[in-house]
Design a protein around this motif. Structure first.
Motif, PDB file in Angstrom:
ATOM      1  N   MET A 170     -19.945  29.143   5.293  1.00 50.43           N
ATOM      2  CA  MET A 170     -18.698  29.288   4.528  1.00 50.43           C
ATOM      3  C   MET A 170     -18.137  30.697   4.727  1.00 50.43           C
ATOM      4  SD  MET A 170     -18.104  28.805   0.419  1.00 50.43           S
ATOM      5  CE  MET A 170     -18.733  27.141   0.472  1.00 50.43           C
ATOM      6  N   SER A 185     -13.034  30.867   2.162  1.00 53.85           N
ATOM      7  CA  SER A 185     -13.458  29.581   1.609  1.00 53.85           C
ATOM      8  C   SER A 185     -14.258  29.757   0.330  1.00 53.85           C
ATOM      9  CB  SER A 185     -14.300  28.821   2.636  1.00 53.85           C
ATOM     10  OG  SER A 185     -13.508  28.405   3.723  1.00 53.85           O
ATOM     11  N   ALA A 186     -15.097  30.790   0.287  1.00 50.81           N
ATOM     12  CA  ALA A 186     -15.908  31.031  -0.905  1.00 50.81           C
ATOM     13  C   ALA A 186     -15.023  31.343  -2.112  1.00 50.81           C
ATOM     14  CB  ALA A 186     -16.884  32.177  -0.650  1.00 50.81           C
ATOM     15  N   ARG A 221     -11.791  30.515  -2.387  1.00 49.37           N
ATOM     16  CA  ARG A 221     -10.993  29.314  -2.655  1.00 49.37           C
ATOM     17  C   ARG A 221     -11.801  28.285  -3.455  1.00 49.37           C
ATOM     18  NH1 ARG A 221      -9.701  28.824   2.018  1.00 49.37           N
ATOM     19  NH2 ARG A 221      -7.633  29.796   1.977  1.00 49.37           N
ATOM     20  N   ARG A 222     -13.075  28.153  -3.129  1.00 50.09           N
ATOM     21  CA  ARG A 222     -13.946  27.232  -3.858  1.00 50.09           C
ATOM     22  C   ARG A 222     -14.019  27.617  -5.334  1.00 50.09           C
ATOM     23  NH1 ARG A 222     -19.872  28.368  -2.523  1.00 50.09           N
ATOM     24  NH2 ARG A 222     -19.277  30.129  -3.856  1.00 50.09           N
ATOM     25  N   ASP A 223     -14.192  28.912  -5.613  1.00 49.53           N
ATOM     26  CA  ASP A 223     -14.286  29.350  -7.005  1.00 49.53           C
ATOM     27  C   ASP A 223     -12.956  29.202  -7.734  1.00 49.53           C
ATOM     28  OD1 ASP A 223     -16.921  29.861  -6.655  1.00 49.53           O
ATOM     29  OD2 ASP A 223     -16.812  32.032  -6.978  1.00 49.53           O
ATOM     30  N   GLN A 226     -10.739  26.975  -7.229  1.00 53.65           N
ATOM     31  CA  GLN A 226     -10.495  25.562  -7.479  1.00 53.65           C
ATOM     32  C   GLN A 226     -11.551  24.902  -8.357  1.00 53.65           C
ATOM     33  OE1 GLN A 226     -10.186  24.073  -3.453  1.00 53.65           O
ATOM     34  NE2 GLN A 226      -8.073  24.781  -3.210  1.00 53.65           N
ATOM     35  N   SER A 227     -12.500  25.682  -8.852  1.00 55.33           N
ATOM     36  CA  SER A 227     -13.530  25.141  -9.723  1.00 55.33           C
ATOM     37  C   SER A 227     -12.984  24.980 -11.142  1.00 55.33           C
ATOM     38  CB  SER A 227     -14.754  26.067  -9.745  1.00 55.33           C
ATOM     39  OG  SER A 227     -14.457  27.269 -10.441  1.00 55.33           O
ATOM     40  N   THR A 275     -22.578  33.348   0.809  1.00 54.86           N
ATOM     41  CA  THR A 275     -22.756  32.972  -0.602  1.00 54.86           C
ATOM     42  C   THR A 275     -22.279  34.136  -1.441  1.00 54.86           C
ATOM     43  OG1 THR A 275     -24.666  31.633  -0.040  1.00 54.86           O
ATOM     44  CG2 THR A 275     -24.402  32.254  -2.344  1.00 54.86           C
TER      45      THR A 275
END
Length: 290
Positions: free
Chosen positions: A1, A5-6, A8-10, A12-13, A287
């Motif tokens: 990742m 992306s990391a 963006r993931r958070d 969108q959480s 991570t």
């Protein structure tokens, strides 16, 4: 990742993502002990690097070099970078974005102000015609590969705030920021016109926006909260008080008791930034600490 992306993931959480404004490597070292993400604040960087207000003095190579040092010291932190208006020219904005992505920035904030620019929480801001800003924003979006892009408007007229928020929500920007929003009611109005586009809220001590907790912001539909200046203003207060105390005590340093910061505690903090103490990450599997 990737770092983009990391983040963006958070974003969108289901939980709000807080990012703490840092102004130098030492403030970043302290921030990393408490939060999993940093906001590279233009206000703080202008103050720290130049000793000047945030009105357009920042040269983009200085910002890129600072972010590179941050990424080397903090490989697990989100790094959202304030690039102001992209340093005026759209081609420069794209060049800066490409540089930042290559050195590991997680995202950038691009505003619609025109020069002379101002801090988003002071009077006197001027904004570009919407079409001109959208052209610059879309070029940046075409340039980035995975970097998170926050589209920011500094509009102050109520009808223009909503017009721009709605227009920015239709772009491929990942997140939207209306800076200097003055009330909870206006957060709700912006949230209503941008659909499911993630929303960022910027808080600054003494600024125009209300002081709200992360829980309150999450309940209002805010996805990201940036705190531009808590480290800078805390340093301002603490340094001033320490020097006043030193002067009052005829130059005698205070005794260092258990729990106080002295040379040992400071060295311990900084040694954590040495690369051999970092977890060994696969470049394909970033991570980011939460």
């Amino acid at each position: 990742m990737t770092y983009g992306s990391a983040l963006r993931r958070d974003v969108q959480s289901d939980s709000i993502t807080p990012l703490i404004g840092v102004f130098d490597m030492f403030s970043a070292s302290l921030s990393a002990q408490h939060y999993g993400g940093m906001f590279v604040s233009g206000f703080g960087f202008a103050a720290s690097y130049y000793g000047l207000p945030d009105i357009g003095f920042i040269a983009w190579p200085d910002m890129v070099n600072f972010v590179q040092r941050l990424r080397l010291a903090f490989p697990q932190q989100h790094l959202l970078v304030d690039i102001d208006d992209g340093y005026v020219d759209p081609e420069v904005a794209c060049h800066v974005v490409e540089n930042l992505e290559r050195i590991g920035a997680s995202g950038v904030i691009l505003e619609d102000q025109k020069r002379p620019r101002r801090c988003g929480h002071v009077d006197g801001k001027q904004i570009l015609p919407l079409e001109e800003y959208l052209e610059k924003l879309n070029l940046v979006l075409e340039t980035r590969k995975d970097l998170v892009v926050v589209a920011r408007t500094d509009a102050t007229e109520e009808s223009e705030i909503l017009r721009r928020a709605e227009a920015l929500a239709q772009t491929d920007a990942d997140v939207l920021l209306v800076d200097g929003v003055r009330s909870v009611d206006w957060i709700r109005k912006v949230r209503a016109v941008i659909g499911d586009k993630p929303l960022l809220f910027n808080q600054i001590a003494g600024g125009k926006s209300p002081r709200l907790s992360l829980t309150e912001l999450e309940d209002l539909g805010v996805n990201v909260a940036i705190y531009s200046t808590p480290c800078l203003f805390a340093a301002h207060t603490a340094i001033d008080n320490a020097l006043l105390e030193l002067r009052a005590n005829d130059g005698r340093l205070p005794e260092v008791s258990e729990g106080d910061v002295g040379v040992a505690a400071s060295i311990d903090l900084l040694e954590r930034n040495i690369s051999r103490h970092h977890p060994k990450l696969d470049r394909r599997d970033v991570t980011v600490a939460g």
